[in-house]
Write a protein that holds these residues in place. Structure first.
Motif, PDB file in Angstrom:
ATOM      1  N   TYR A 172       1.831  67.058 -80.015  1.00  0.00           N
ATOM      2  CA  TYR A 172       1.160  68.211 -80.640  1.00  0.00           C
ATOM      3  C   TYR A 172       0.874  67.894 -82.109  1.00  0.00           C
ATOM      4  N   ALA A 173       1.861  67.333 -82.797  1.00  0.00           N
ATOM      5  CA  ALA A 173       1.679  66.999 -84.214  1.00  0.00           C
ATOM      6  C   ALA A 173       0.580  65.953 -84.384  1.00  0.00           C
ATOM      7  N   ALA A 174       0.507  64.991 -83.457  1.00  0.00           N
ATOM      8  CA  ALA A 174      -0.554  63.983 -83.537  1.00  0.00           C
ATOM      9  C   ALA A 174      -1.920  64.625 -83.355  1.00  0.00           C
ATOM     10  N   CYS A 175      -2.001  65.655 -82.500  1.00  0.00           N
ATOM     11  CA  CYS A 175      -3.261  66.392 -82.356  1.00  0.00           C
ATOM     12  C   CYS A 175      -3.604  67.132 -83.642  1.00  0.00           C
ATOM     13  N   CYS A 176      -2.584  67.627 -84.335  1.00  0.00           N
ATOM     14  CA  CYS A 176      -2.817  68.246 -85.644  1.00  0.00           C
ATOM     15  C   CYS A 176      -3.362  67.214 -86.628  1.00  0.00           C
ATOM     16  N   ASP A 177      -2.832  65.999 -86.583  1.00  0.00           N
ATOM     17  CA  ASP A 177      -3.368  64.926 -87.435  1.00  0.00           C
ATOM     18  C   ASP A 177      -4.858  64.728 -87.162  1.00  0.00           C
ATOM     19  N   ALA A 178      -5.229  64.782 -85.877  1.00  0.00           N
ATOM     20  CA  ALA A 178      -6.630  64.599 -85.514  1.00  0.00           C
ATOM     21  C   ALA A 178      -7.496  65.713 -86.094  1.00  0.00           C
ATOM     22  N   LEU A 179      -7.021  66.941 -86.019  1.00  0.00           N
ATOM     23  CA  LEU A 179      -7.779  68.067 -86.572  1.00  0.00           C
ATOM     24  C   LEU A 179      -7.869  67.965 -88.093  1.00  0.00           C
ATOM     25  N   ALA A 180      -6.812  67.479 -88.734  1.00  0.00           N
ATOM     26  CA  ALA A 180      -6.812  67.343 -90.192  1.00  0.00           C
ATOM     27  C   ALA A 180      -7.905  66.384 -90.659  1.00  0.00           C
ATOM     28  N   ALA A 181      -8.150  65.331 -89.903  1.00  0.00           N
ATOM     29  CA  ALA A 181      -9.103  64.305 -90.326  1.00  0.00           C
ATOM     30  C   ALA A 181     -10.523  64.573 -89.845  1.00  0.00           C
ATOM     31  N   PHE A 182     -10.723  65.627 -89.047  1.00  0.00           N
ATOM     32  CA  PHE A 182     -12.015  65.834 -88.399  1.00  0.00           C
ATOM     33  C   PHE A 182     -13.002  66.562 -89.304  1.00  0.00           C
ATOM     34  N   ASP A 183     -14.170  66.000 -89.488  1.00  0.00           N
ATOM     35  CA  ASP A 183     -15.257  66.664 -90.216  1.00  0.00           C
ATOM     36  C   ASP A 183     -16.572  65.953 -89.881  1.00  0.00           C
ATOM     37  N   LEU A 184     -17.375  66.610 -89.079  1.00  0.00           N
ATOM     38  CA  LEU A 184     -18.647  66.013 -88.647  1.00  0.00           C
ATOM     39  C   LEU A 184     -19.856  66.747 -89.230  1.00  0.00           C
ATOM     40  N   ARG A 185     -19.654  67.530 -90.246  1.00  0.00           N
ATOM     41  CA  ARG A 185     -20.758  68.347 -90.767  1.00  0.00           C
ATOM     42  C   ARG A 185     -21.957  67.513 -91.181  1.00  0.00           C
ATOM     43  N   ASP A 186     -21.723  66.340 -91.723  1.00  0.00           N
ATOM     44  CA  ASP A 186     -22.850  65.527 -92.181  1.00  0.00           C
ATOM     45  C   ASP A 186     -23.509  64.730 -91.055  1.00  0.00           C
ATOM     46  N   ARG A 187     -22.999  64.871 -89.811  1.00  0.00           N
ATOM     47  CA  ARG A 187     -23.570  64.131 -88.683  1.00  0.00           C
ATOM     48  C   ARG A 187     -24.202  65.053 -87.640  1.00  0.00           C
ATOM     49  N   LEU A 188     -24.140  66.359 -87.856  1.00  0.00           N
ATOM     50  CA  LEU A 188     -24.583  67.298 -86.822  1.00  0.00           C
ATOM     51  C   LEU A 188     -26.060  67.148 -86.476  1.00  0.00           C
ATOM     52  N   ALA A 189     -26.876  66.811 -87.433  1.00  0.00           N
ATOM     53  CA  ALA A 189     -28.309  66.664 -87.168  1.00  0.00           C
ATOM     54  C   ALA A 189     -28.603  65.521 -86.210  1.00  0.00           C
ATOM     55  N   GLU A 190     -27.618  64.642 -85.980  1.00  0.00           N
ATOM     56  CA  GLU A 190     -27.798  63.515 -85.068  1.00  0.00           C
ATOM     57  C   GLU A 190     -27.588  63.905 -83.605  1.00  0.00           C
ATOM     58  N   VAL A 191     -27.015  65.077 -83.368  1.00  0.00           N
ATOM     59  CA  VAL A 191     -26.744  65.492 -81.992  1.00  0.00           C
ATOM     60  C   VAL A 191     -28.078  65.709 -81.279  1.00  0.00           C
ATOM     61  N   SER A 192     -28.268  64.995 -80.172  1.00  0.00           N
ATOM     62  CA  SER A 192     -29.554  65.045 -79.481  1.00  0.00           C
ATOM     63  C   SER A 192     -29.467  65.647 -78.082  1.00  0.00           C
ATOM     64  N   VAL A 193     -28.261  65.888 -77.574  1.00  0.00           N
ATOM     65  CA  VAL A 193     -28.139  66.458 -76.226  1.00  0.00           C
ATOM     66  C   VAL A 193     -28.286  67.978 -76.311  1.00  0.00           C
ATOM     67  N   PRO A 194     -28.741  68.634 -75.246  1.00  0.00           N
ATOM     68  CA  PRO A 194     -28.819  70.101 -75.251  1.00  0.00           C
ATOM     69  C   PRO A 194     -27.439  70.695 -75.550  1.00  0.00           C
ATOM     70  N   THR A 195     -27.384  71.577 -76.544  1.00  0.00           N
ATOM     71  CA  THR A 195     -26.093  72.045 -77.046  1.00  0.00           C
ATOM     72  C   THR A 195     -26.028  73.565 -77.074  1.00  0.00           C
ATOM     73  N   LEU A 196     -24.940  74.085 -76.541  1.00  0.00           N
ATOM     74  CA  LEU A 196     -24.630  75.515 -76.572  1.00  0.00           C
ATOM     75  C   LEU A 196     -23.399  75.726 -77.436  1.00  0.00           C
ATOM     76  N   LEU A 197     -23.458  76.728 -78.307  1.00  0.00           N
ATOM     77  CA  LEU A 197     -22.302  77.131 -79.094  1.00  0.00           C
ATOM     78  C   LEU A 197     -21.880  78.526 -78.653  1.00  0.00           C
TER      79      LEU A 197
END
Length: 371
Positions: A172-197
């Protein structure tokens, strides 16, 4: 193998289009209990557990893990199951995995749904603090507050709270580490597959603004906000989530309508659509979505084979008007007049000579139109 692959469950036909479902931190694949069985009517559904959650081995990740590491485990699972390209839906951390795949491995995704998630999780510090707390105290205390983080007041799913309490603290703590390091805001425009939020309007962990941020950046993305839903929307509002996912992954009978036109021809479908009324609209949608979108698209049988079966069934029940339509369809699906005649001759043995006699008259009339 179980120590090297994510624990998972499969539902639906093996020949159906694959759909992988990812969980939220602290939950197991039980998060999808009220949604996955319905989705499996049209998909090969594979739902998986995070490392140290549910049945997945804790040692699949360690301190300093990243969302990319989790995405790699998902791809390893897909490879082991013989799945090359798949649709994907994930909640919270599971949604982050989907975004990572969409940016870094778009060749593996056919479409994406990100549910109650974000392109970032409010910076590293809160997750670093949570990871340190879990490593020193375990999960019992944190699990006590799960309902407040996950659901609106008065709602709970005891199975998911128990999963939270019983998760492996180190994983669980390792998953928290993953969330701590995650930030894709500057790559979102690259998403090319049909996407639902999909956003839960009452979600305190990833408020709707986080999903709007993704929707604004991802080209042609669709955003759905669910009133009365908090962070674990598939558990709290399963019907609404199911409707959104079906529309996104299957289209409003979109694929079925394509196949219907390919088999029956534009002229027939246009007439059917023109004659549609509010009274018949749901039936037309039913036919396009299920008969044409699920049965006729199943690759287990070829369209030629399906035409032969359909001709036989129509002869057996004496549906001559429908038979004329499907004689034309059989020609589009590659059957020769001689093969159609052979099918009808077979029906004389098993459906009766009078039925076959009528069928031959109908088929002769239709085939003469080609001359």
């Amino acid at each position: 193998m179980t120590d090297r692959l994510l624990h998972h469950a499969q539902e639906g036909p093996a020949s159906a289009p694959p759909l992988l479902l990812g969980p939220s931190l602290g939950t197991s694949y039980a998060l999808w209990d009220k949604v996955a069985p319905e989705l499996s009517a049209a998909h090969r559904v594979v739902r998986w557990d995070l490392p140290g959650h549910g049945g997945s081995a804790a040692g699949l990740i360690g301190p300093g893990a990243t969302v990319g590491d989790l995405a790699g485990l998902v791809l390893a699972l897909a490879d082991a199951l013989g799945i090359e390209r798949f649709a994907y839906a994930g909640v919270s951390l599971g949604g982050a995995v989907g975004l990572h795949l969409a940016v870094h491995r778009p060749d593996r995704l056919s479409s994406l749904a990100v549910i109650c998630s974000s392109a970032h999780f409010n910076g590293a510090r809160p997750w670093e603090e949570r990871a340190a707390r879990v490593r020193s105290e375990g999960l019992a205390g944190l699990a006590e507050g799960a309902d407040a983080r996950w659901f609106t007041p008065g709602f709970t799913v005891p199975r998911l709270v128990r999963d939270h309490r019983e998760a492996d603290p180190e994983a669980y703590a390792a998953c928290c580490d993953a969330l701590a390091a995650f930030d894709l805001r500057d790559r979102l425009a690259e998403v090319s597959v049909p996407t639902l939020l999909v956003a839960g309007r009452e979600d305190p962990a990833t408020p709707p603004g986080h999903l709007r941020e993704i929707a604004d950046a991802v080209p042609d993305a669709t955003l759905v906000e669910l009133p009365g839903a908090s962070h674990l929307a598939p558990a709290q509002r399963p019907e609404a989530v199911l409707t959104a996912l079906r529309t996104h992954f299957d289209g409003p009978a979109r694929r079925g309508m394509e196949v219907r036109r390919e088999v029956l021809g534009d002229a027939h479908v246009d007439r059917a659509q023109a004659g549609q009324t509010p009274f018949t609209a749901r039936f037309q949608d039913f036919i396009s979505r299920y008969a044409w979108g699920e049965i006729w698209t199943d690759p287990t049988l070829t369209r030629r084979e399906r035409s032969m079966i359909t001709l036989t069934a129509l002869v057996a029940h004496g549906h001559d008007d429908e038979l004329a339509l499907h004689v034309r369809a059989a020609r589009r699906n590659g059957l020769t007049p001689e093969e159609i005649g052979a099918v009808l001759l077979q029906t004389a043995v098993y459906c009766g000579v009078p039925a076959a006699n009528s069928a031959f008259a109908t088929a002769r009339r239709v085939l003469a139109e080609e001359d």
